[in-house]
Scaffold this active site. Structure first.
Site, short mmCIF file in Angstrom:
data_model
loop_
_atom_site.label_atom_id
_atom_site.label_comp_id
_atom_site.label_asym_id
_atom_site.label_seq_id
_atom_site.Cartn_x
_atom_site.Cartn_y
_atom_site.Cartn_z
N ASP A 1 0.83 -1.20 0.00
CA ASP A 1 0.00 0.00 0.00
C ASP A 1 0.87 1.25 0.00
O ASP A 1 1.47 1.61 1.01
CB ASP A 1 -0.90 -0.01 1.24
CG ASP A 1 -1.86 1.16 1.25
OD1 ASP A 1 -2.98 1.00 0.74
OD2 ASP A 1 -1.50 2.23 1.76
N TYR B 1 3.62 9.67 -0.24
CA TYR B 1 4.63 9.06 0.62
C TYR B 1 6.05 9.36 0.14
O TYR B 1 7.01 9.22 0.89
CB TYR B 1 4.43 7.55 0.71
CG TYR B 1 3.09 7.12 1.27
CD1 TYR B 1 2.23 8.05 1.88
CD2 TYR B 1 2.65 5.81 1.17
CE1 TYR B 1 1.00 7.66 2.37
CE2 TYR B 1 1.43 5.42 1.66
CZ TYR B 1 0.60 6.34 2.26
OH TYR B 1 -0.63 5.94 2.74
N LYS C 1 -2.18 6.08 -4.51
CA LYS C 1 -3.27 7.01 -4.19
C LYS C 1 -3.11 8.31 -4.96
O LYS C 1 -2.00 8.82 -5.12
CB LYS C 1 -3.31 7.29 -2.69
CG LYS C 1 -3.47 6.03 -1.84
CD LYS C 1 -3.47 6.34 -0.36
CE LYS C 1 -3.50 5.05 0.44
NZ LYS C 1 -2.21 4.35 0.43
N HIS D 1 -7.01 9.79 -2.45
CA HIS D 1 -6.40 9.84 -1.12
C HIS D 1 -7.27 10.57 -0.11
O HIS D 1 -7.46 10.11 1.02
CB HIS D 1 -5.02 10.50 -1.22
CG HIS D 1 -4.07 10.08 -0.15
ND1 HIS D 1 -2.71 10.03 -0.31
CD2 HIS D 1 -4.28 9.69 1.13
CE1 HIS D 1 -2.14 9.62 0.80
NE2 HIS D 1 -3.07 9.43 1.70
#
Length: 324
Positions: free
Chosen positions: A44, A49, A78, A111
């Site tokens: 994930d 990130y 996302k 997201h």
């Protein structure tokens, strides 16, 4: 291997995956590689990130070494807030695929149900909360349904297999269901015994949407971010109820927290840098909690949310009322 969950489009995903949030770039490729060797098959990630190139390195090394085939893996990303306009959705997904070194995503989430001002990829990537000028918050008038339609097109083009939403309340989900052509396959939410969200879980599961929990260990995920609420909150690992149940089953507190979710039909995406904990988390479904134990854990609920967009901005004019 963890249990497989079938989505409403017939695609199967592991109930236990590996979360890539906050995995440092320098150790990320090896962590991904080690997780695959242990048995993880779902990873994930997210644009925000900032480590998708490194995730891709770990994935491709495991594939090159013959540990797995691409089709064995479920790779998740996302769509960040800055790319909600239809003209930017495919643009950023192509960037994600390029960074990962893959031809398609298995899952793409929206997201947050928040459309911030577009920031060109060459200007700043990932942009985080930057909207063009430091400290200035700006938004785009892009309805969620419009962004969702662009995500549906990605499925039609074969760039994405399954699409989902994240950090969304019941009203947002209900509105999306009224007009979508492809129903969401997944909803990812903050979910732990301090934030049970029982009504949301019941409603979403009744709609045939699989819930994926993040931050299953509660404040633990946010302490290192100096979140004051998390810093001052008792750790779930030290909670007497969780410890008592762990001792009764001769398992770890982490395994109890994960099993509480999975036994309620929820997927989990824990992470760890230690191989023994990687395996322990993956095998957290090897025991069953009693109905009384499940209810005891439910009773720890405080409606305590650590990841709330309302807290992102100090300016009342730009605050985001996602959950009020």
């Amino acid at each position: 291997m963890p249990k497989l969950i079938t989505l409403n489009n017939g695609v199967k995903i592991p109930q236990v995956g590996f979360g890539c949030w906050k995995v440092p770039k320098d150790i990320c490729p090896q962590q991904i590689y080690d997780a695959i060797k242990v048995g993880y098959r779902m990873f994930d990630g997210a644009t925000d990130y900032g480590n998708e190139k490194e995730v891709g390195k770990g994935l491709r090394k495991a594939i090159a070494d013959g540990i797995v085939k691409r089709e064995d893996l479920v790779i998740v990303s996302k769509l960040w807030n800055s790319y909600h306009s239809p003209k930017n959705v495919k643009l950023v997904v192509n960037k994600i695929l390029s960074d990962l070194g893959l031809d398609y995503l298995d899952v793409l989430y929206m997201h947050f149900p928040i459309a911030q001002k577009f920031v060109p990829i060459e200007e700043r990537y990932p942009p985080g909360f930057f909207c063009g000028t430091e400290g200035v918050w700006e938004y785009e008038n892009v309805p969620i349904a419009v962004t969702w339609a662009a995500m549906e097109n990605l499925v039609k083009e074969g760039l994405v297999k399954s699409i989902g939403i994240s950090n969304s309340c019941g009203a947002v989900i209900q509105d999306l269901l009224r007009g979508c052509k492809i129903r969401p396959q997944l909803l990812q939410i903050e979910h732990h015994p301090y934030l049970v969200q029982k009504r949301l879980v019941e409603y979403v599961q009744a709609q045939g949407i699989v819930i994926v929990a993040y931050s299953s260990f509660g404040p633990q995920s946010f302490v290192e971010m100096d979140n004051p609420m998390a810093v001052n909150c008792p750790k779930l690992f030290d909670n007497p109820t969780i410890k008592k149940i762990a001792q009764a089953h001769k398992v770890s507190a982490a395994q109890v927290l994960l099993r509480w979710s999975t036994q309620n039909g929820i997927c989990v995406i824990p992470k760890s840098s230690k191989k023994e904990r990687l395996l322990s988390n993956l095998q957290s479904d090897k025991f069953n909690l009693t109905e009384a134990e499940l209810n005891e854990i439910d009773g720890l609920n405080r409606n305590l949310r650590f990841n709330d967009p309302w807290d992102w901005s100090d300016d009342p004019k730009t605050k985001i009322p996602t959950f009020i």
